[in-house]
Design a protein around this motif. Structure first.
Motif, PDB file in Angstrom:
ATOM      1  N   THR A   1      -1.132  -2.041  10.079  1.00 51.67           N
ATOM      2  CA  THR A   1      -0.431  -1.024   9.777  1.00 51.67           C
ATOM      3  C   THR A   1       0.816  -1.686   9.449  1.00 51.67           C
ATOM      4  OG1 THR A   1      -1.819   0.500  10.753  1.00 51.67           O
ATOM      5  CG2 THR A   1      -0.035   1.544   9.621  1.00 51.67           C
ATOM      6  N   ILE A   2       1.441  -1.917   8.429  1.00 55.33           N
ATOM      7  CA  ILE A   2       2.543  -2.705   8.205  1.00 55.33           C
ATOM      8  C   ILE A   2       3.518  -1.995   6.928  1.00 55.33           C
ATOM      9  CG2 ILE A   2       3.662  -4.783   7.606  1.00 55.33           C
ATOM     10  CD1 ILE A   2       1.248  -6.432   8.636  1.00 55.33           C
ATOM     11  N   LEU A   3       4.535  -1.796   7.057  1.00 51.69           N
ATOM     12  CA  LEU A   3       5.408  -1.210   6.221  1.00 51.69           C
ATOM     13  C   LEU A   3       6.548  -2.344   5.661  1.00 51.69           C
ATOM     14  CD1 LEU A   3       5.646   1.735   4.660  1.00 51.69           C
ATOM     15  CD2 LEU A   3       7.387   2.402   6.415  1.00 51.69           C
ATOM     16  N   MET A   4       6.426  -2.311   4.604  1.00 45.30           N
ATOM     17  CA  MET A   4       7.264  -3.648   3.977  1.00 45.30           C
ATOM     18  C   MET A   4       8.312  -3.118   2.915  1.00 45.30           C
ATOM     19  SD  MET A   4       5.559  -6.870   5.038  1.00 45.30           S
ATOM     20  CE  MET A   4       6.319  -7.799   3.787  1.00 45.30           C
ATOM     21  N   VAL A   5       9.608  -3.756   2.681  1.00 46.78           N
ATOM     22  CA  VAL A   5      10.246  -3.336   1.428  1.00 46.78           C
ATOM     23  C   VAL A   5      10.396  -4.633   0.751  1.00 46.78           C
ATOM     24  CG1 VAL A   5      12.431  -4.093   2.778  1.00 46.78           C
ATOM     25  CG2 VAL A   5      12.848  -2.514   0.839  1.00 46.78           C
ATOM     26  N   LEU A   6      10.119  -4.441  -0.726  1.00 45.07           N
ATOM     27  CA  LEU A   6      10.175  -5.702  -1.654  1.00 45.07           C
ATOM     28  C   LEU A   6      11.233  -5.565  -2.323  1.00 45.07           C
ATOM     29  CD1 LEU A   6       6.311  -5.835  -2.692  1.00 45.07           C
ATOM     30  CD2 LEU A   6       7.175  -6.519  -0.622  1.00 45.07           C
ATOM     31  N   GLN A   7      12.137  -6.554  -2.319  1.00 44.53           N
ATOM     32  CA  GLN A   7      13.419  -6.547  -3.296  1.00 44.53           C
ATOM     33  C   GLN A   7      12.822  -7.360  -4.541  1.00 44.53           C
ATOM     34  OE1 GLN A   7      15.923  -4.796  -2.951  1.00 44.53           O
ATOM     35  NE2 GLN A   7      15.812  -4.254  -0.886  1.00 44.53           N
TER      36      GLN A   7
ATOM     37  N   ASN B   1      10.504  -2.990 -13.730  1.00 45.09           N
ATOM     38  CA  ASN B   1      10.862  -1.352 -13.179  1.00 45.09           C
ATOM     39  C   ASN B   1      10.429  -1.035 -11.720  1.00 45.09           C
ATOM     40  OD1 ASN B   1      11.774  -1.222 -15.824  1.00 45.09           O
ATOM     41  ND2 ASN B   1       9.727  -0.630 -16.647  1.00 45.09           N
ATOM     42  N   ILE B   2       9.814  -2.049 -10.878  1.00 48.37           N
ATOM     43  CA  ILE B   2       9.087  -1.446  -9.774  1.00 48.37           C
ATOM     44  C   ILE B   2       9.898  -1.559  -8.535  1.00 48.37           C
ATOM     45  CG2 ILE B   2       6.905  -1.591 -11.009  1.00 48.37           C
ATOM     46  CD1 ILE B   2       6.445  -3.756  -8.775  1.00 48.37           C
TER      47      ILE B   2
ATOM     48  N   ARG C   1      16.026   3.033  -1.428  1.00 48.10           N
ATOM     49  CA  ARG C   1      16.305   3.462  -2.769  1.00 48.10           C
ATOM     50  C   ARG C   1      15.411   3.004  -3.588  1.00 48.10           C
ATOM     51  NH1 ARG C   1      21.674   5.563  -3.233  1.00 48.10           N
ATOM     52  NH2 ARG C   1      22.968   5.243  -1.601  1.00 48.10           N
ATOM     53  N   ALA C   2      13.953   3.034  -3.159  1.00 51.29           N
ATOM     54  CA  ALA C   2      12.680   2.403  -3.727  1.00 51.29           C
ATOM     55  C   ALA C   2      12.742   3.046  -5.123  1.00 51.29           C
ATOM     56  CB  ALA C   2      11.810   2.251  -2.834  1.00 51.29           C
ATOM     57  N   ARG C   3      12.036   2.252  -6.112  1.00 44.19           N
ATOM     58  CA  ARG C   3      11.615   2.872  -7.306  1.00 44.19           C
ATOM     59  C   ARG C   3      10.059   3.158  -7.369  1.00 44.19           C
ATOM     60  NH1 ARG C   3      14.286  -1.235 -11.177  1.00 44.19           N
ATOM     61  NH2 ARG C   3      14.014   0.298 -12.977  1.00 44.19           N
ATOM     62  N   SER C   4       9.395   2.254  -6.341  1.00 40.79           N
ATOM     63  CA  SER C   4       7.975   2.468  -6.285  1.00 40.79           C
ATOM     64  C   SER C   4       7.461   2.421  -5.078  1.00 40.79           C
ATOM     65  CB  SER C   4       7.289   1.543  -7.044  1.00 40.79           C
ATOM     66  OG  SER C   4       7.785   0.370  -7.130  1.00 40.79           O
ATOM     67  N   VAL C   5       6.177   3.250  -4.710  1.00 42.49           N
ATOM     68  CA  VAL C   5       5.490   2.960  -3.512  1.00 42.49           C
ATOM     69  C   VAL C   5       4.058   2.264  -3.681  1.00 42.49           C
ATOM     70  CG1 VAL C   5       4.302   4.430  -1.845  1.00 42.49           C
ATOM     71  CG2 VAL C   5       6.693   4.782  -2.170  1.00 42.49           C
ATOM     72  N   ILE C   6       3.818   1.270  -3.032  1.00 42.95           N
ATOM     73  CA  ILE C   6       2.431   0.575  -3.089  1.00 42.95           C
ATOM     74  C   ILE C   6       1.838   0.786  -1.810  1.00 42.95           C
ATOM     75  CG2 ILE C   6       1.489  -1.725  -3.349  1.00 42.95           C
ATOM     76  CD1 ILE C   6       4.278  -2.662  -4.345  1.00 42.95           C
ATOM     77  N   ILE C   7       0.312   1.114  -1.944  1.00 45.88           N
ATOM     78  CA  ILE C   7      -0.442   1.044  -0.852  1.00 45.88           C
ATOM     79  C   ILE C   7      -1.708   0.186  -0.975  1.00 45.88           C
ATOM     80  CG2 ILE C   7       0.127   3.471   0.069  1.00 45.88           C
ATOM     81  CD1 ILE C   7      -2.713   4.493  -1.095  1.00 45.88           C
ATOM     82  N   ALA C   8      -1.873  -0.563   0.031  1.00 46.43           N
ATOM     83  CA  ALA C   8      -3.020  -1.676   0.203  1.00 46.43           C
ATOM     84  C   ALA C   8      -3.694  -1.577   1.208  1.00 46.43           C
ATOM     85  CB  ALA C   8      -2.464  -2.828  -0.256  1.00 46.43           C
TER      86      ALA C   8
ATOM     87  N   LEU D   1       8.956   8.644  -8.340  1.00 48.57           N
ATOM     88  CA  LEU D   1       8.704   7.116  -8.055  1.00 48.57           C
ATOM     89  C   LEU D   1       7.458   6.580  -8.595  1.00 48.57           C
ATOM     90  CD1 LEU D   1       9.762   7.008  -4.301  1.00 48.57           C
ATOM     91  CD2 LEU D   1      11.249   6.899  -6.346  1.00 48.57           C
ATOM     92  N   HIS D   2       7.317   5.476  -8.947  1.00 46.68           N
ATOM     93  CA  HIS D   2       6.000   4.892  -9.355  1.00 46.68           C
ATOM     94  C   HIS D   2       5.302   4.896  -8.055  1.00 46.68           C
ATOM     95  CE1 HIS D   2       7.287   3.671 -13.208  1.00 46.68           C
ATOM     96  NE2 HIS D   2       8.330   2.911 -12.825  1.00 46.68           N
ATOM     97  N   PHE D   3       3.716   5.093  -8.334  1.00 44.75           N
ATOM     98  CA  PHE D   3       2.910   5.043  -7.175  1.00 44.75           C
ATOM     99  C   PHE D   3       1.944   4.017  -7.632  1.00 44.75           C
ATOM    100  CE2 PHE D   3      -1.091   6.304  -5.385  1.00 44.75           C
ATOM    101  CZ  PHE D   3      -1.144   5.855  -4.233  1.00 44.75           C
TER     102      PHE D   3
END
Ligand code: KG4
Ligand code: ZN
Length: 338
Positions: A150-156, A136-137, A267-274, A296-298
């Motif tokens: 400081t990096i922004l990624m999209v994960l399919q 689901n993510i 059109r992300a379903r979630s946002v992840i921070i690390a 969205l999932h966080f």
């Protein structure tokens, strides 16, 4: 697969044992041991990390942490299947210390040694705690914010990811540390600045929001740093708590707005921070609030997995080794995330 992991890329010496299963499709992790020896005290007098002191401290701490692990988890250690060690990015003298130690230990335990990427550890760190089903993510937007990146990624998926943007100069954590030092706070500035900011007014000073309106996913924090220094010269009696709160607010607004702009675009379903800065409670709650508003999932790992640790190195190494990635056991200070 039982993974023993070693992390020495910067100013934390860390060792962990993590049990991994499920393969690349449905990985799950159980952290069995997670030891971190921080060198903050050694570097604090210098206001930043001194590579040669980092190396010396890793050399001291690695055998001590290993001895501790031998005492507390003798069976787990003896049954490790893989030894993962960070080979980059980071400070090369520090990385080499971990690599040399891992090579010897690998021989002694008779396990293969895997060269792990520190950034892919941060990227995988959300998998170490409770999280929604991986079904689901995705697509997911991941923001890695640390002292060095400081990096922004999209994960399919866990095997299909792309870098969308990154900082063109200072990393977000580096900006926190520099402003912290400028305000007379102890090293590292990030957590101390967050504490001071709680006592201030975040709307007191309208600092610039660098690159907020650029149509890309890159960041820049050095101009903001200059703006804070300039402001303090002009207003030497400005309450430091207001400066800290207003600076933090400027950084957070850029991080949050750009992350969710990416979430919208993909059109992300979630946002992840690390990463270390993701331990910042104001950032976590701003991200969580925005995610909730957009349904969205966080996903954010526990703070202990945000700052440098070896459990995340095990998780990243598991995913990478399952994808067939291999890396030479050679320190690469400026290794990228791919
Ligand atoms: O991920 P990390 O432990 O090391 C790197 O890979 O760089 O991140 C360390 C960075 C430092 O710049 C530190 O000041 C920052 O994370 N940091 C914070 C907080 N805790 C750690 N920044 C802002 N607020 C915090 N609570
Ligand atoms: Zn890190």
């Amino acid at each position: 697969m039982r993974i023993l992991a070693i992390e020495t890329s910067c100013d934390e010496t860390a060792l962990a044992i993590v049990d991994a299963r499920g393969g690349i499709k449905a990985p799950s992790f159980a952290v069995r041991a997670n030891l971190v020896a921080s060198q903050i005290k050694e570097h604090a007098p210098f206001g930043g990390v001194v590579p040669m002191i980092a190396k010396r401290e890793h050399q001291k701490s690695l055998p001590l942490l290993l001895a501790k692990l031998r005492r507390s988890h003798p069976r787990l250690l003896a049954s490790a299947d893989l030894l993962a060690v960070t080979v980059g990015p980071g400070l090369e003298p520090a990385l080499w210390t971990g690599i040399e130690f891992a090579k010897k230990l690998g021989k002694e335990l008779r396990v293969p040694v895997f060269g792990a990427n520190h950034l892919r550890g941060h990227l995988a760190s959300f998998l170490l705690g409770p999280h929604p089903s991986l079904k689901n993510i995705f697509p997911a937007i991941s923001l890695i914010v640390s002292g060095g990146h400081t990096i922004l990624m999209v994960l399919q998926s866990l095997t299909k990811e792309r870098k969308l943007g990154e900082t063109r100069d200072d990393a977000a954590g580096e900006a926190f540390d520099k402003i912290g030092r400028f305000l007379g706070l102890p090293y590292p500035g990030g957590p101390h600045l967050e504490k001071l900011a709680k006592k201030g007014n975040k709307n007191a000073i309208a600092f610039p929001r660098p690159m907020l309106h650029h149509k890309n996913f890159d960041f820049s924090f050095s101009g903001l740093k200059t703006a804070v220094v300039y402001y303090m010269h002009q207003h030497p009696r400005a309450p430091k708590a207001d400066v800290a709160a207003s600076f933090q607010e400027a950084v957070l607004e850029v991080l949050v707005r750009k992350t969710f702009r990416a979430a919208e675009a993909y059109r992300a379903r979630s946002v992840i921070i690390a990463g270390g800065v993701a331990a910042n409670t104001a950032l976590r709650s701003a991200m969580r609030k925005e995610a909730q508003a957009r349904k969205l999932h966080f996903l954010a790992p526990k703070p202990e997995y945000n700052t440098d640790n070896a459990a995340m190195i095990a998780a990243g190494a598991y995913l990478d080794s399952r994808r067939g990635i291999t890396r030479k056991l050679v320190a690469r200070g400026s290794m990228g995330i791919a």
